[in-house]
Motif scaffolding. Structure first.
Motif, PDB file in Angstrom:
ATOM      1  N   ALA A 266      33.945  20.485  42.649  1.00 19.34           N
ATOM      2  CA  ALA A 266      32.613  21.031  42.354  1.00 19.34           C
ATOM      3  C   ALA A 266      32.343  22.281  43.185  1.00 19.34           C
ATOM      4  N   VAL A 267      32.739  22.258  44.448  1.00 18.49           N
ATOM      5  CA  VAL A 267      32.553  23.437  45.309  1.00 18.49           C
ATOM      6  C   VAL A 267      33.391  24.599  44.790  1.00 18.49           C
ATOM      7  N   TYR A 268      34.646  24.338  44.419  1.00 19.58           N
ATOM      8  CA  TYR A 268      35.521  25.405  43.928  1.00 19.58           C
ATOM      9  C   TYR A 268      34.964  26.010  42.633  1.00 19.58           C
ATOM     10  N   ARG A 269      34.490  25.135  41.720  1.00 18.05           N
ATOM     11  CA  ARG A 269      33.949  25.641  40.451  1.00 18.05           C
ATOM     12  C   ARG A 269      32.715  26.513  40.695  1.00 18.05           C
ATOM     13  N   HIS A 270      31.888  26.079  41.622  1.00 18.59           N
ATOM     14  CA  HIS A 270      30.683  26.857  41.935  1.00 18.59           C
ATOM     15  C   HIS A 270      31.061  28.220  42.501  1.00 18.59           C
ATOM     16  N   ALA A 271      32.034  28.241  43.419  1.00 16.97           N
ATOM     17  CA  ALA A 271      32.457  29.507  44.014  1.00 16.97           C
ATOM     18  C   ALA A 271      33.075  30.427  42.970  1.00 16.97           C
ATOM     19  N   LEU A 272      33.896  29.866  42.074  1.00 16.64           N
ATOM     20  CA  LEU A 272      34.502  30.675  41.016  1.00 16.64           C
ATOM     21  C   LEU A 272      33.447  31.229  40.061  1.00 16.64           C
ATOM     22  N   GLY A 273      32.464  30.395  39.719  1.00 17.60           N
ATOM     23  CA  GLY A 273      31.407  30.858  38.826  1.00 17.60           C
ATOM     24  C   GLY A 273      30.606  31.989  39.427  1.00 17.60           C
ATOM     25  N   ARG A 274      30.336  31.887  40.720  1.00 14.13           N
ATOM     26  CA  ARG A 274      29.584  32.939  41.390  1.00 14.13           C
ATOM     27  C   ARG A 274      30.406  34.222  41.450  1.00 14.13           C
ATOM     28  N   GLU A 275      31.711  34.102  41.691  1.00 18.23           N
ATOM     29  CA  GLU A 275      32.574  35.276  41.762  1.00 18.23           C
ATOM     30  C   GLU A 275      32.646  35.969  40.397  1.00 18.23           C
ATOM     31  N   ARG A 276      32.768  35.164  39.320  1.00 19.14           N
ATOM     32  CA  ARG A 276      32.840  35.760  37.992  1.00 19.14           C
ATOM     33  C   ARG A 276      31.533  36.436  37.602  1.00 19.14           C
ATOM     34  N   ALA A 277      30.419  35.828  38.003  1.00 18.16           N
ATOM     35  CA  ALA A 277      29.123  36.446  37.699  1.00 18.16           C
ATOM     36  C   ALA A 277      28.961  37.782  38.408  1.00 18.16           C
ATOM     37  N   GLN A 278      29.424  37.829  39.665  1.00 18.52           N
ATOM     38  CA  GLN A 278      29.350  39.096  40.401  1.00 18.52           C
ATOM     39  C   GLN A 278      30.245  40.161  39.759  1.00 18.52           C
ATOM     40  N   ALA A 279      31.442  39.738  39.305  1.00 21.93           N
ATOM     41  CA  ALA A 279      32.370  40.672  38.661  1.00 21.93           C
ATOM     42  C   ALA A 279      31.776  41.214  37.365  1.00 21.93           C
ATOM     43  N   ALA A 280      31.082  40.331  36.616  1.00 21.33           N
ATOM     44  CA  ALA A 280      30.493  40.759  35.351  1.00 21.33           C
ATOM     45  C   ALA A 280      29.382  41.787  35.596  1.00 21.33           C
ATOM     46  N   ARG A 281      28.591  41.577  36.659  1.00 22.31           N
ATOM     47  CA  ARG A 281      27.504  42.524  36.958  1.00 22.31           C
ATOM     48  C   ARG A 281      28.064  43.868  37.403  1.00 22.31           C
ATOM     49  N   ALA A 282      29.237  43.835  38.071  1.00 26.10           N
ATOM     50  CA  ALA A 282      29.847  45.083  38.522  1.00 26.10           C
ATOM     51  C   ALA A 282      30.388  45.896  37.349  1.00 26.10           C
TER      52      ALA A 282
END
Length: 282
Positions: A266-282
């Motif tokens: 669950a922690v890994y999925r949350h971290a990956l989701g946050r990273e992908r969201a940041q990449a999408a905004r960039a």
């Protein structure tokens, strides 16, 4: 982080703990610690972002149930005595000497009590060597009086379950001032064993889980008189010991490696989701 150091000092050439932890947090998407008290709360106090911290217990291996009489026979232990077990690497912070000092009084109150020590002294520095030599003299005294069985050496993996099954109570007298997960504690949980622990950040997880229901199981680390009282009570009271063992087994199931693995995912999925969201905004 298996351990979290709260101090301000560091050896020459190394970062102080708070500087290291803050830098580690900046370079990480998530930090996992095993306890709130003595671990997560220390990181927050040192300036780590609380949103990056997850508290997940050290995993517990669920050990196969072994008949106590069979385990004692396999290890050459007396069938009828009440056995308190200390096992693991031996060094000053493990505080074994306090238990040895206390057990002389325990044996007077409970003549069939036996302190079983299975482990190898650490040999990392001169202090370790001096402590081991001093402790051996104390251990010889207990052996001479008949209430101590010292089995020096590392316990083989295939004998761990036997030692735990043979014990009535497992002892954790560590005198340690910082939070650090105890794999040995979780072995005892996996075996559903009653225990007596030093009260402090080392065993904050057990204190949080058991201290209200079984306050007798927690003792100030450096107080031999208190240890003698606690051990006499736990070894002498079958009902209390059964209650502690049941609570131990429940926490073992709650912190099984299967449960812990799901929490990590669950922690890994949350971290990956946050990273992908940041990449999408960039």
């Amino acid at each position: 982080l298996h351990s979290v150091y709260p101090g301000f000092l560091a050896p020459p050439g190394r970062w102080r703990p708070e500087r290291f932890h803050r830098a580690l947090a900046r370079a990480s998407d998530a930090i996992i610690v095993h306890q709130q008290v003595g671990s997560a709360d220390i990181l927050i106090r040192q300036g780590v972002d609380p949103d990056k911290i997850s508290v997940i217990a050290h995993g517990t291996a669920m050990l196969d149930a072994i008949d106590r009489a069979q385990a004692r026979a396999a290890l050459g232990l007396p069938a009828a005595r009440r056995i308190a077990l200390f096992f693991g690497v031996i060094h000053p912070k493990k505080n074994l000497h306090t238990v040895v000092t206390a057990f002389d009084n325990v044996a007077r109150e409970i003549p069939d009590a036996l302190l079983l020590v299975a482990g190898a002294p650490r040999r990392r520095n001169p202090l370790d060597l001096a402590y081991a030599a001093w402790l051996r003299r104390k251990l010889r005294s207990g052996t001479h009086r008949g209430w101590l069985d010292f089995r020096e050496g590392f316990v083989p993996d295939d004998e761990l379950a036997l030692y735990l099954a043979a014990a009535d109570v497992v002892l954790f007298p560590h005198r340690q001032s910082y939070g650090s997960a105890s794999g040995v504690l979780h072995l005892a949980l996996g075996a559903g064993r009653a225990m007596v622990c030093a009260r402090g950040p080392k065993f904050a997880e057990a204190v949080a889980a058991f201290s209200d229901a079984v306050p007798e199981a927690f003792v100030d680390a450096g107080n031999p008189h208190a240890w003698a009282q606690a051990l006499t009570r736990m070894l002498g009271d079958d009902v209390l010991r059964a209650k502690m063992a049941d609570l131990s087994a429940q926490l073992g199931e709650k912190t099984s490696w299967l449960q812990v693995a799901e929490q990590h995912l669950a922690v890994y999925r949350h971290a990956l989701g946050r990273e992908r969201a940041q990449a999408a905004r960039a």
